[in-house]
Motif scaffolding. Structure first.
Motif, PDB file in Angstrom:
ATOM      1  N   GLY A 122       0.790  -1.235   0.000  1.00 31.09           N
ATOM      2  CA  GLY A 122       0.000   0.000   0.000  1.00 31.09           C
ATOM      3  C   GLY A 122       0.816   1.275   0.000  1.00 31.09           C
ATOM      4  N   ALA A 123       2.141   1.174  -0.066  1.00 33.28           N
ATOM      5  CA  ALA A 123       2.977   2.381  -0.047  1.00 33.28           C
ATOM      6  C   ALA A 123       2.840   3.182  -1.341  1.00 33.28           C
ATOM      7  N   GLY A 124       2.354   2.508  -2.391  1.00 30.40           N
ATOM      8  CA  GLY A 124       2.228   3.191  -3.681  1.00 30.40           C
ATOM      9  C   GLY A 124       3.239   2.697  -4.701  1.00 30.40           C
ATOM     10  N   LYS A 125       3.797   1.508  -4.484  1.00 29.90           N
ATOM     11  CA  LYS A 125       4.774   0.953  -5.433  1.00 29.90           C
ATOM     12  C   LYS A 125       4.155   0.800  -6.823  1.00 29.90           C
ATOM     13  N   GLY A 126       2.964   0.196  -6.858  1.00 29.89           N
ATOM     14  CA  GLY A 126       2.302  -0.052  -8.138  1.00 29.89           C
ATOM     15  C   GLY A 126       1.940   1.250  -8.839  1.00 29.89           C
ATOM     16  N   THR A 127       1.399   2.201  -8.082  1.00 25.30           N
ATOM     17  CA  THR A 127       1.004   3.498  -8.643  1.00 25.30           C
ATOM     18  C   THR A 127       2.209   4.183  -9.283  1.00 25.30           C
ATOM     19  N   GLN A 128       3.318   4.221  -8.564  1.00 26.60           N
ATOM     20  CA  GLN A 128       4.513   4.907  -9.077  1.00 26.60           C
ATOM     21  C   GLN A 128       5.182   4.100 -10.201  1.00 26.60           C
TER      22      GLN A 128
ATOM     23  N   GLY B 266      -4.345  -3.658 -14.754  1.00 25.30           N
ATOM     24  CA  GLY B 266      -3.443  -3.426 -13.625  1.00 25.30           C
ATOM     25  C   GLY B 266      -3.518  -2.029 -13.022  1.00 25.30           C
ATOM     26  N   ALA B 267      -4.368  -1.149 -13.562  1.00 28.54           N
ATOM     27  CA  ALA B 267      -4.464   0.211 -13.006  1.00 28.54           C
ATOM     28  C   ALA B 267      -5.022   0.153 -11.577  1.00 28.54           C
ATOM     29  N   THR B 268      -4.616   1.130 -10.757  1.00 26.45           N
ATOM     30  CA  THR B 268      -5.043   1.171  -9.361  1.00 26.45           C
ATOM     31  C   THR B 268      -5.651   2.536  -9.053  1.00 26.45           C
ATOM     32  N   TYR B 269      -6.727   2.532  -8.296  1.00 22.06           N
ATOM     33  CA  TYR B 269      -7.401   3.785  -7.924  1.00 22.06           C
ATOM     34  C   TYR B 269      -7.646   3.791  -6.423  1.00 22.06           C
ATOM     35  N   HIS B 270      -8.125   4.923  -5.941  1.00 18.83           N
ATOM     36  CA  HIS B 270      -8.545   5.001  -4.537  1.00 18.83           C
ATOM     37  C   HIS B 270      -9.861   5.765  -4.513  1.00 18.83           C
TER      38      HIS B 270
ATOM     39  N   VAL C 253       5.174  12.631  -5.322  1.00 21.92           N
ATOM     40  CA  VAL C 253       6.063  11.470  -5.141  1.00 21.92           C
ATOM     41  C   VAL C 253       6.734  11.162  -6.483  1.00 21.92           C
ATOM     42  N   PHE C 254       5.931  11.195  -7.544  1.00 23.42           N
ATOM     43  CA  PHE C 254       6.486  10.892  -8.871  1.00 23.42           C
ATOM     44  C   PHE C 254       7.542  11.923  -9.276  1.00 23.42           C
ATOM     45  N   ALA C 255       7.251  13.202  -9.018  1.00 24.89           N
ATOM     46  CA  ALA C 255       8.232  14.252  -9.355  1.00 24.89           C
ATOM     47  C   ALA C 255       9.546  14.004  -8.609  1.00 24.89           C
ATOM     48  N   ASP C 256       9.461  13.581  -7.343  1.00 23.64           N
ATOM     49  CA  ASP C 256      10.685  13.287  -6.567  1.00 23.64           C
ATOM     50  C   ASP C 256      11.448  12.116  -7.193  1.00 23.64           C
TER      51      ASP C 256
END
Ligand code: AP5
Ligand code: MG
Length: 214
Positions: free
Chosen positions: A10-16, A134-138, A204-207
């Motif tokens: 849930g840290a956002g690995k898949g999203t990033q 494989g897309a993920t949403y919240h 997060v992505f920009a970083d």
């Protein structure tokens, strides 16, 4: 470019990982997605993996390693890839390193997406996933245009079986004991990079882009 995404469930690995894959035109390889696709298709591998996943346990290394090595040996991975959810144990990391070394290759970056346990449970209960692409949403942070339908491919979204709060707690325990040691492993190799995963996903992505391009 060969990148590993590290971080708690849930840290956002898949999203990033998906955003990195899109920007740099490299495949996003998620062992969790591969297992879920097999479960959906009722394969023998899927049946076996489901026993562990539903308990919040790791699928045994013997099964996981073979699947991952077969996947990264495919043609589309020859210019790099972003691994999401692999490696998850020190033995998995060692097998990957050995396979890469034999090819005269190595991992460029292991990016640790850091999110404290307190934030994780809330994220997981709101997550909706597309098994087709494989897309993920919240439901609150990253809603779809039409409720329950994937923006990218139009398939129906699911709540993952392992996102129940008791299973999430178990997955966090397993993460801390079996996967967190990889942070030291990749630090020792000089490839670990940290990002603050509690920020908005675009920040997060920009970083991440900043550290990949510095
Ligand atoms: P896997 O599918 O890899 O699950 P996981 O590591 O538990 O991670 P998640 O996919 O749950 O989280 P994520 O970090 O990808 O977060 P996401 O981007 O979705 O593995 C599942 C199971 O398969 C394992 O438990 C194991 O049994 C088995 N398995 C897989 N690989 C294995 C291996 N190598 N060895 C052995 N077993 C293996 O984001 C989470 C939510 O938060 C989403 O709703 C998202 O929209 C939202 N979100 C993301 N970023 C943000 C943000 N910045 N702010 C607010 N919300 C955000
Ligand atoms: Mg994921």
């Amino acid at each position: 470019m060969k990148i590993i995404m590290l971080g708690a469930p849930g840290a956002g690995k898949g999203t990033q990982a998906k955003m990195i894959a899109d920007k740099y035109s490299i495949p996003h390889v998620s062992t969790g997605d591969i297992f879920r696709a097999n479960i959906k298709n009722g394969t023998a591998l899927g049946m076996e993996a489901k026993k562990y996943m539903d308990q919040g346990q790791l699928v045994p290394d013997e099964l996981t390693v073979k699947i991952l090595l077969d996947r990264v040996a495919q043609e589309d991975c020859k210019n790099g890839y972003v691994l999401d959810g692999f490696p998850r144990t020190i033995p998995q990391a060692e097998v990957l390193d050995k396979a890469l070394t034999e090819l005269g290759d190595s991992i460029d970056y292991a990016i640790n997406v850091d999110v404290p346990d307190e934030n994780i449970i809330n994220r997981m209960s709101g997550r909706r996933a597309c098994v087709a692409c494989g897309a993920t949403y919240h439901i609150v942070h990253i809603p779809t245009k039409v409720e329950g339908i994937c923006d990218r491919c139009g398939a129906e979204l699911i709540l993952r079986d392992d996102d129940k709060p008791e299973t999430v707690k178990k997955r966090l325990d397993v993460y801390h004991t079996q996967t967190q040691p990889l942070i030291d492993y990749y630090t020792a190799k000089g490839v670990l990079r940290e990002v603050d995963g509690t920020k908005d996903m675009k920040d997060v992505f920009a970083d991440i882009v900043k550290l990949l391009e510095q």
